[in-house]
Scaffold this motif. Structure first.
Motif, PDB file in Angstrom:
ATOM      1  N   ASP A 152       0.882  -1.163   0.000  1.00  0.00           N
ATOM      2  CA  ASP A 152       0.000   0.000   0.000  1.00  0.00           C
ATOM      3  C   ASP A 152       0.923   1.216   0.000  1.00  0.00           C
ATOM      4  OD1 ASP A 152      -2.151   1.708   0.192  1.00  0.00           O
ATOM      5  OD2 ASP A 152      -2.383   1.444   2.351  1.00  0.00           O
ATOM      6  N   ILE A 153       0.877   1.989  -1.067  1.00  0.00           N
ATOM      7  CA  ILE A 153       1.836   3.071  -1.234  1.00  0.00           C
ATOM      8  C   ILE A 153       1.091   4.398  -1.342  1.00  0.00           C
ATOM      9  CG2 ILE A 153       3.700   3.967  -2.679  1.00  0.00           C
ATOM     10  CD1 ILE A 153       3.922   1.031  -3.762  1.00  0.00           C
ATOM     11  N   ALA A 154       1.406   5.308  -0.439  1.00  0.00           N
ATOM     12  CA  ALA A 154       0.778   6.634  -0.478  1.00  0.00           C
ATOM     13  C   ALA A 154       1.114   7.311  -1.802  1.00  0.00           C
ATOM     14  CB  ALA A 154       1.270   7.480   0.689  1.00  0.00           C
ATOM     15  N   GLY A 155       0.101   7.893  -2.420  1.00  0.00           N
ATOM     16  CA  GLY A 155       0.304   8.635  -3.651  1.00  0.00           C
ATOM     17  C   GLY A 155       0.239   7.802  -4.923  1.00  0.00           C
ATOM     18  N   VAL A 156       0.108   6.485  -4.785  1.00  0.00           N
ATOM     19  CA  VAL A 156      -0.014   5.605  -5.948  1.00  0.00           C
ATOM     20  C   VAL A 156      -1.388   4.950  -5.908  1.00  0.00           C
ATOM     21  CG1 VAL A 156       0.899   3.590  -7.173  1.00  0.00           C
ATOM     22  CG2 VAL A 156       2.465   5.128  -5.977  1.00  0.00           C
ATOM     23  N   GLU A 157      -2.147   5.140  -6.968  1.00  0.00           N
ATOM     24  CA  GLU A 157      -3.493   4.581  -7.018  1.00  0.00           C
ATOM     25  C   GLU A 157      -3.432   3.091  -7.344  1.00  0.00           C
ATOM     26  OE1 GLU A 157      -7.593   5.092  -9.532  1.00  0.00           O
ATOM     27  OE2 GLU A 157      -6.299   6.837  -9.303  1.00  0.00           O
TER      28      GLU A 157
END
Length: 149
Positions: free
Chosen positions: A125-130
């Motif tokens: 789960d990566i912030a800023g990547v949809e």
């Protein structure tokens, strides 16, 4: 369509079963699997795709096509080592990301740069990547098909 499936080179039995199920579903629906062509997730997804009559492409880090796992139909030797991680998502219309380490993270990053739809199944789960998160291999394939309709 071509679907790049990314994930770890060293995986658990459960992760291998999940990757193989993704490959089977992609193959059953007539999609081509693109992956890094070696072991772990790459071998499992290719095995599943081949069992279902699908086609597989392996984009290899080294300079020998013979290094591909036995389930790769079209091995592409690059000689680029980890830099080949840019080519795996580039050659898919959409991405299914499975569990993996920093190599998988780099491929997710490139998928974002290339504006490819990314579907995650037990992945980062990566912030800023949809990343559209799903719970099953079937839902992952449904999601990539839906993203490209």
């Amino acid at each position: 369509m071509r679907v790049s499936v990314i994930g770890g080179g060293t995986i658990t039995n459960d992760e291998a079963d999940r990757a193989e199920a993704v490959g089977r579903e992609l193959g059953r629906r007539g999609h081509t699997v693109v992956c890094g062509g070696l072991g772990g997730t790459m071998e499992a997804v290719c095995r599943g795709a081949k069992e279902a009559g699908g086609t597989t492409i392996g984009i290899l880090p080294g300079d020998r096509r013979t290094a591909a796992n036995e389930h790769v139909d079209i091995p592409i030797a690059t000689g680029l080592a980890h830099a080949r991680n840019a080519l795996v998502p580039m050659n898919g219309d959409a991405i299914i990301a499975l569990a993996g380490g920093v190599g998988t993270l780099s491929e997710i990053g490139f998928a974002g740069i290339y504006d490819r739809p990314i579907v995650g199944l037990e992945t980062h789960d990566i912030a800023g990547v949809e990343i559209e998160t799903v719970e099953t291999p079937t839902a992952a394939v449904d999601a990539v098909e839906g993203a490209l309709e």
